[in-house]
Every structure is written in structure tokens, then in C-alpha cells.
Enzyme design. Sequence first.
Site, PDB file in Angstrom:
ATOM      1  N   SER A 152     -10.192 -24.054 -77.031  1.00 24.38           N
ATOM      2  CA  SER A 152      -9.723 -24.274 -75.669  1.00 24.38           C
ATOM      3  C   SER A 152     -10.125 -25.689 -75.245  1.00 24.38           C
ATOM      4  O   SER A 152      -9.971 -26.634 -76.009  1.00 24.38           O
ATOM      5  CB  SER A 152     -10.317 -23.212 -74.734  1.00 24.38           C
ATOM      6  OG  SER A 152      -9.889 -23.410 -73.416  1.00 24.38           O
ATOM      7  N   TYR A 166      -1.485 -29.055 -69.562  1.00 24.13           N
ATOM      8  CA  TYR A 166      -2.565 -28.892 -70.531  1.00 24.13           C
ATOM      9  C   TYR A 166      -3.625 -27.923 -70.018  1.00 24.13           C
ATOM     10  O   TYR A 166      -4.072 -27.022 -70.740  1.00 24.13           O
ATOM     11  CB  TYR A 166      -3.183 -30.254 -70.829  1.00 24.13           C
ATOM     12  CG  TYR A 166      -4.251 -30.243 -71.893  1.00 24.13           C
ATOM     13  CD1 TYR A 166      -3.909 -30.191 -73.241  1.00 24.13           C
ATOM     14  CD2 TYR A 166      -5.601 -30.304 -71.557  1.00 24.13           C
ATOM     15  CE1 TYR A 166      -4.885 -30.187 -74.222  1.00 24.13           C
ATOM     16  CE2 TYR A 166      -6.580 -30.315 -72.526  1.00 24.13           C
ATOM     17  CZ  TYR A 166      -6.218 -30.255 -73.859  1.00 24.13           C
ATOM     18  OH  TYR A 166      -7.189 -30.250 -74.835  1.00 24.13           O
ATOM     19  N   LYS A 170      -4.863 -24.248 -71.589  1.00 19.89           N
ATOM     20  CA  LYS A 170      -6.214 -23.971 -72.056  1.00 19.89           C
ATOM     21  C   LYS A 170      -6.856 -22.804 -71.299  1.00 19.89           C
ATOM     22  O   LYS A 170      -7.688 -22.083 -71.851  1.00 19.89           O
ATOM     23  CB  LYS A 170      -7.067 -25.236 -71.978  1.00 19.89           C
ATOM     24  CG  LYS A 170      -6.618 -26.323 -72.960  1.00 19.89           C
ATOM     25  CD  LYS A 170      -6.571 -25.810 -74.397  1.00 19.89           C
ATOM     26  CE  LYS A 170      -6.256 -26.893 -75.399  1.00 19.89           C
ATOM     27  NZ  LYS A 170      -6.271 -26.409 -76.805  1.00 19.89           N
TER      28      LYS A 170
END
Length: 262
Positions: A152, A166, A170
Amino acid sequence: MSGLIYPKFFPILNDKVVIVTGAAMGMGEATAKLFAAAGAKVLCADHNEEEGRRTVDEIVKAGGTATFQFTEIANSSDVQAMVKAAVDIYGHLDGAVNNAAHIQDDKRAWDFDEDYWDELEAVNIKGTAMCMKYEIQQMIKQGNGGSIVNVSSINSVRPKDFSVAYTSSKHAVMGMTKVASMEAGQYNIRVSCLAPGGINTPMLRDAVVKVGKKVTELGGMSRLGRIGEPEEIAMGNLFLISDMSTYVTGTTLFVDGGHSVL
């Protein structure tokens, strides 16, 4: 700290077969090399064939065992072929580090590129999920358990500017890790998450350039006053894949120099 010298490990991964995605460079490359040094047979998966084969060549020259497999993790047939190759070549599958990912955005939340969002989420979310899917299926079939690490990011708890797609991806990686750990635990399959902070990789260097910064300006991203090195992430992956962590699953290991508590 570039070029860390690894401790003299006893062969903690001796004869284990491990897949590492995104093994062509950065954290994936460092992880593949460390795993091979610790005795594993490593299937190095990446869509960058030139650099991926270089990683394998360097492992083999150092006396380790590794094979390259071209893999686009957003492509289901490639992911299935990746798992099959590990089993066909080495006989079984013991672990996997699902590290491959697209880099963060360079747009504000109100101006993100919708096509890039779709591309990034296809790799970081669906691609990681498909890796887990077929890795877990193989481990269940074997009946011997295993360990999976999904990579992650510190962004999952401490997001930055220019990272809406992004950061969302994650967050998703951490969530899917928890679900998979709950469901696969009955088969003695551990599924954990590793969240790096700022790490000196080509991905980070490219990302900071896009927003007009330099890697040398990122020392404030940790309590240690520096960004991390790929080898330091590899050490965390080693712990989670190895039998040192047999009672660890469903959690996230932050390897971030204390950035998550700043």
C-alpha cells in the site's frame, strides 16, 4: 544509505517459492534480491522486460534462483500465467509480494484526469486484487498455507496533494487485504499489507518532479530526517513473508520512518 549491505541471514526462505510483482526496479527489485539471498526461488514479474531480466540476471550471478515473467497485472490472463509459471517452474507457491503499481497523479482533486484515474485504478486496485485471487486459489489447492503481502502506501493514512486517484487506490489495497485475511485464514493463508513512506525509488523521483520538487527536499517526511531506501522496504517484506510472522495477518506494517505518527 543507498547500497545497504544485508545482514548475514540464515536461509530464512530456504526453498520457498515467492512471486514479486514490480520486480524490475525500486522496492520490487530490492525485495526480489533479498528474498533470493534468503534462499527463496523468486519469480520476478513485471511489464518492463529489459529491467526485469536485468534483476534476474543479477540474482543469478550472485548465486540465487530467479525467473522473469512478463506480466501486466491489469490483465487477468497475464496474472494467471504468472502464477502458473511459478508452479510449473518451481513446483508450488509459498508467498507473493504484490508490489506493482502506477505512480501518483499530478492533478488536484477537482481537476484529475479521468482516463488516468481508470488506468491507475485498474492496476493498483483490480490488478492487486487479481494477483491475490489467483495466488490464494493456488495456495488453497496446495493445502499448505502461505503468505501474501500487498504493498500500500503512507498515502493511505497521510495523503498528499496531487494524489486523489493514488490515495484512493492505496486505501482500497488496505481494505481488500483485511477482507482477504478474514476469508483465507481458515486455510492458513496470511494476507498482510506493507505501507512504505517516502522511498528513494524511480517512481518517487518521477512523482516529485511532476509537482516541481526534488527528492532531497523530502527529509521532513519522516522522524528520521530522511527518506527510506528500497532495501529497507525489502526487510519489511521479508518479515511478513517469512515464518517470523506466522501469527501476523490482516494488518498493515508501516515502514515509513515514523511519518504515519507525525
